[in-house]
Design an enzyme around this catalytic site. Structure first.
Site, PDB file in Angstrom:
ATOM      1  N   ASP A 278     -15.171 130.980 -33.401  1.00 50.22           N
ATOM      2  CA  ASP A 278     -15.180 132.331 -33.975  1.00 50.22           C
ATOM      3  C   ASP A 278     -16.280 132.525 -35.015  1.00 50.22           C
ATOM      4  OD1 ASP A 278     -13.104 132.941 -32.333  1.00 50.22           O
ATOM      5  OD2 ASP A 278     -11.768 133.688 -33.902  1.00 50.22           O
TER       6      ASP A 278
ATOM      7  N   ASN B 142     -13.981 135.953 -28.373  1.00 47.62           N
ATOM      8  CA  ASN B 142     -12.673 136.584 -28.585  1.00 47.62           C
ATOM      9  C   ASN B 142     -12.376 136.655 -30.081  1.00 47.62           C
ATOM     10  OD1 ASN B 142     -10.262 137.764 -28.007  1.00 47.62           O
ATOM     11  ND2 ASN B 142      -9.289 135.963 -27.118  1.00 47.62           N
TER      12      ASN B 142
ATOM     13  N   SER C 244     -10.494 133.620 -41.565  1.00 47.22           N
ATOM     14  CA  SER C 244     -10.580 134.996 -42.091  1.00 47.22           C
ATOM     15  C   SER C 244     -11.600 135.064 -43.224  1.00 47.22           C
ATOM     16  CB  SER C 244      -9.230 135.431 -42.641  1.00 47.22           C
ATOM     17  OG  SER C 244      -8.238 135.185 -41.699  1.00 47.22           O
TER      18      SER C 244
ATOM     19  N   ASP D 193       0.181 135.278 -38.210  1.00 45.64           N
ATOM     20  CA  ASP D 193      -0.366 134.161 -37.431  1.00 45.64           C
ATOM     21  C   ASP D 193       0.473 132.901 -37.604  1.00 45.64           C
ATOM     22  OD1 ASP D 193      -2.281 135.762 -36.465  1.00 45.64           O
ATOM     23  OD2 ASP D 193      -3.923 134.995 -37.703  1.00 45.64           O
TER      24      ASP D 193
ATOM     25  N   HIS E  36      -5.555 129.621 -29.135  1.00 44.91           N
ATOM     26  CA  HIS E  36      -5.527 128.406 -29.950  1.00 44.91           C
ATOM     27  C   HIS E  36      -4.180 128.167 -30.622  1.00 44.91           C
ATOM     28  CE1 HIS E  36      -6.739 130.966 -33.657  1.00 44.91           C
ATOM     29  NE2 HIS E  36      -6.451 131.778 -32.668  1.00 44.91           N
TER      30      HIS E  36
ATOM     31  N   GLU F 108      -4.839 137.234 -29.317  1.00 44.15           N
ATOM     32  CA  GLU F 108      -5.575 136.545 -28.257  1.00 44.15           C
ATOM     33  C   GLU F 108      -4.882 136.710 -26.910  1.00 44.15           C
ATOM     34  OE1 GLU F 108      -5.496 135.768 -31.303  1.00 44.15           O
ATOM     35  OE2 GLU F 108      -7.245 134.605 -31.922  1.00 44.15           O
TER      36      GLU F 108
ATOM     37  N   ALA G 187     -18.474  93.751 -12.594  1.00 42.65           N
ATOM     38  CA  ALA G 187     -19.367  94.725 -11.954  1.00 42.65           C
ATOM     39  C   ALA G 187     -18.701  95.533 -10.842  1.00 42.65           C
ATOM     40  CB  ALA G 187     -20.632  94.042 -11.438  1.00 42.65           C
TER      41      ALA G 187
END
Ligand SMILES: Nc1ncnc2c1ncn2[C@@H]1O[C@H](COP(=O)(O)OP(=O)(O)OP(=O)(O)O)[C@@H](O)[C@H]1O
Ligand SMILES: Nc1ccn([C@H]2C[C@H](O)[C@@H](COP(=O)(O)O)O2)c(=O)n1
Length: 671
Positions: free
Chosen positions: A52, A95, A26, A326, A400, A354, A462
């Site tokens: 973001d 977003n 923010s 949040d 997220h 989101e 190998a």
């Protein structure tokens, strides 16, 4: 950063250590916009480096703002002084709501004042996130805004010129998202030739975010006056002026995962969280009070906090989360570990984030076995009794915060539940705000080594073990152990120290104290990068010789075990499945014909600039096979329960897919 379809977290049992938080999202995006619009140059330190902020920076560049990133990660922007040098731009904002809303306001006002046409777009979910309240407020001011898709949602075109009407108060709703008010506050100083008044309709939510906006505006010289939370006045003559240098504080919402981690799992030493402290600007720092109410023991410092488990089990709480929307998601997962229900209210804004976070949270908690009730703006989570925990693959909805808060469910053994893996789908979605979230989490958590999955790939030289191990590990997000490199390093160290390859005692003591470390796919002995030297054929032959000595093998045993760390390991060698990790979940014995292997090794050496002769290589690898198979100590052979994979006629991709199919078959997840 993990760009993989899923990440399986092993059951976790403890946590301790220090985390340095990424910069606040923010604050970062507000500062970027203010710095771009202000007069003068601004250097921003500890800016969040994530999706973001990346879209915001790209948009600012498209709008003509020059910026550069310093070697210390700081970003310096040359402010535009409130005048855009371009009259048209098309900006993609992913977003990022913290970019879309204030840029819409800034471009609408500047286009109205100076003319121009600017478009703002995002990912499909962004085009479902409402912006009508802001658009209505801006149209009320006289701005011309075209809906390019569904009215009331991005994408938008901001056009002008058109006369601005600033004499009347501009009215904006505050009960859906505080970002609409923030967008106006950040940008109206651009046109404040007279006092500009903003009136908020409805009860303003997320007031702490508006406080951040006001505090940052003050740093740029704009003192907004306010009457309660309903009326804000931007004084006539306000101008955005750069303060020069700014430091972004750590992200308080991101801190919530580590506060919860400490509350759940730090019983001896605390989890120390650096980057925010007592005087943090962000409202989400108050999540710590909610965690304390559930039982966390928290010690506040100036620029850090330390969290330990206090009350156990946690206790449920009833909380109005309007100020910490949040971080509140993390409480819903902590609620599983409580002994009474947790009811979170005031979370209507979750519906337009989101994803619809109330629906998503309820659906995924139910997958874990929880009883959850939900309403328009609330959620109630019942404690999850030990026997009820379910194995689950958590869908993250390109959100997220879903990925980060559900990672805490891997701590279920602490609730007495049966230890089992937890699958997080699309873990890379954390890149929005915390690209290294999982790596940071892994550096703090503790697991029982036997719970950490190991996938063994053994086979002759190998055959492609290393290549296969690397690619499988990348697709699973796991670490890699190239055990051959340890024998090769022992041989190389012996060569450098003049130790005979027959002197078992001295070789074993060399092996036990190898100053070896791996970094970014490179291998170092002391400070010397020996990655390429280790691959020389002579060193491979020497490795095969020292590897036949039981004391050398013993000396390297513990070192190999130490690679078994959260979230998991892919180990390649000769005896990974038979001797080092006999309890591993999947053992693959990889072979290919000697002719194919000689051909591949020849090509590999030529590509690296070593000279090589294919007949000599064939002879050497057959000799090496014989020595590796016939030695008495941990000879090369498939483990009894190994899957055999002959890749003579399989390309690398097909081999990788075969191993991943076996792996998935062995660990089914519902849904
Ligand atoms: N399935 C495959 N098809 C073709 N080439 C392959 C395949 N797998 C691996 N290779 C190639 O073979 C070469 C040898 O592979 P790699 O180094 O992974 O083998 P290794 O078994 O780890 O060898 P060593 O035991 O000597 O370390 C590499 O150049 C690699 O790209
Ligand atoms: N687990 C292991 C790994 C390797 N070795 C020996 C055998 C090989 O000849 C030599 C080098 O290994 P490479 O890098 O070719 O995989 O080390 C072993 O005995 N046990």
């Amino acid at each position: 950063m993990l760009k993989i379809p899923f990440l399986d977290l092993p059951p976790l049992r403890g946590a301790a250590g220090t985390v340095r938080l990424p910069g606040s999202k923010s604050i970062s995006n507000r500062l970027l916009l203010l710095a771009a619009l202000a007069e003068g140059e601004t250097r921003i330190e500890q800016l969040l480096d994530a999706d973001d902020t990346a879209v915001m920076l790209e948009a600012l560049r498209a709008l003509g703002c020059a910026w550069h990133r310093g070697s210390d990660g700081s970003v310096t922007l040359r402010g535009l002084g409130g005048h855009l040098p371009v009259s048209a731009a098309d900006c993609f904002l992913g977003n990022a709501g913290t970019a879309m809303r204030p840029l819409a306001a800034a471009l609408a006002l500047l286009a109205a004042r100076d003319g121009g046409r600017y478009t703002l777009r995002g990912v499909p979910r962004m085009h479902e996130r409402p912006i009508r309240d802001l658009v209505d407020a801006l149209r009320g001011l006289g701005c011309q805004i075209e809906d390019l898709g569904q009215p009331g949602y991005p994408p938008l075109a901001l056009c002008g010129p058109s006369p601005l009407r600033l004499a009347e108060p501009v009215r904006v709703r505050g009960d859906v998202s505080s970002q609409f008010l923030t967008a106006l506050l950040l940008t109206l100083p651009l046109v404040a030739q007279q006092d500009v008044v903003i009136e908020v309709e409805g009860e303003l939510i997320s007031k702490p975010y508006v406080e951040i906006t006001l505090a940052l505006l003050a740093r740029f010289g704009v003192q907004v006056q306010r009457e309660g939370w309903q009326r804000f006045i931007i004084p006539a003559g306000s101008r955005l002026r750069s303060p020069g240098r700014l430091v972004v504080e750590g992200d308080a919402s991101a801190a919530s995962y580590f506060i919860a981690l400490g509350a759940l799992a730090a019983s001896a030493e605390p989890v120390r969280i650096e980057g925010i402290g007592r005087d943090a600007l962000q409202g989400d720092v108050r999540f710590a009070d909610a965690a304390a109410a559930m039982g966390a023991e928290i010690r506040w410092l100036d620029h850090a906090l330390e969290v330990k488990r206090g009350r156990w089990p946690l206790q449920g709480i009833e909380l109005d989360c309007v100020a910490i929307p949040d971080a509140a998601m993390t409480l819903a997962v902590m609620a599983l570990f409580a002994d009474s229900p947790t009811r979170l209210t005031g979370i209507a804004s979750w519906r337009v984030k989101e994803t619809d976070r109330i629906a998503a949270m309820a659906a995924e908690l139910r997958k874990l076995g929880a009883h959850v009730a939900e309403g328009l703006d609330w959620i109630e989570v019942q404690p999850l009794p030990a026997p009820a925990w379910q194995r689950a693959a958590i869908h993250t909805y390109d959100d997220h915060r879903m990925a980060m808060c559900f990672s805490l469910a891997a701590l279920h053994p602490l609730a007495g539940a049966q230890p089992q893996a937890l699958r997080i789908l699309d873990p890379g979605c954390v890149a929005k705000t915390f690209p290294d979230y999982f790596e940071t989490l892994f550096s703090l958590v503790q697991a029982d080594p036997h719970d950490v999955p190991v996938l063994c790939i053994d086979g002759p030289t190998a055959s492609g073990k290393g290549t296969l191990a690397d690619q499988v590990a990348q697709r699973l997000g796991y670490a890699v152990l190239d055990s051959g490199a340890l024998y090769r390093a022992t041989a190389l160290a012996a060569q450098c120290a003049g130790v005979s390859l027959q002197d078992e005692e001295r070789l074993a003591s060399l092996a036990a104290t190898l100053p070896l470390h791996f970094d970014g796919g490179r291998c170092f002995l002391d400070d010397e990068d020996v990655t390429d030297a280790l691959r020389a054929e002579a060193v491979g032959q020497g490795a095969s010789t020292v590897a036949a000595l039981p004391k050398v093998r013993q000396a390297l045993h513990q070192l190999q075990l130490s690679f078994r760390r959260v979230p998991g390991l892919v180990a390649d060698g000769r005896d990974m499945g038979t001797a080092i990790f006999p309890d591993s979940e999947l053992k693959v014995f990889l072979t290919a014909s000697a002719a194919k292997r000689a051909e591949r090794r020849h090509k590999q050496l030529m590509e690296k600039g070593f000279s090589a002769n294919i007949t000599g290589l064939l002879r050497d690898l057959e000799e090496r096979d014989a020595r590796d198979k016939n030695r008495s100590a941990s000879p090369l052979k498939p483990a009894q329960d190994a899957r055999l994979l002959d890749n003579s006629d399989l390309d690398i991709e097909a081999s990788v897919n075969q191993v991943l199919t076996w792996w998935s078959e062995g660990r089914p997840f519902p849904g």
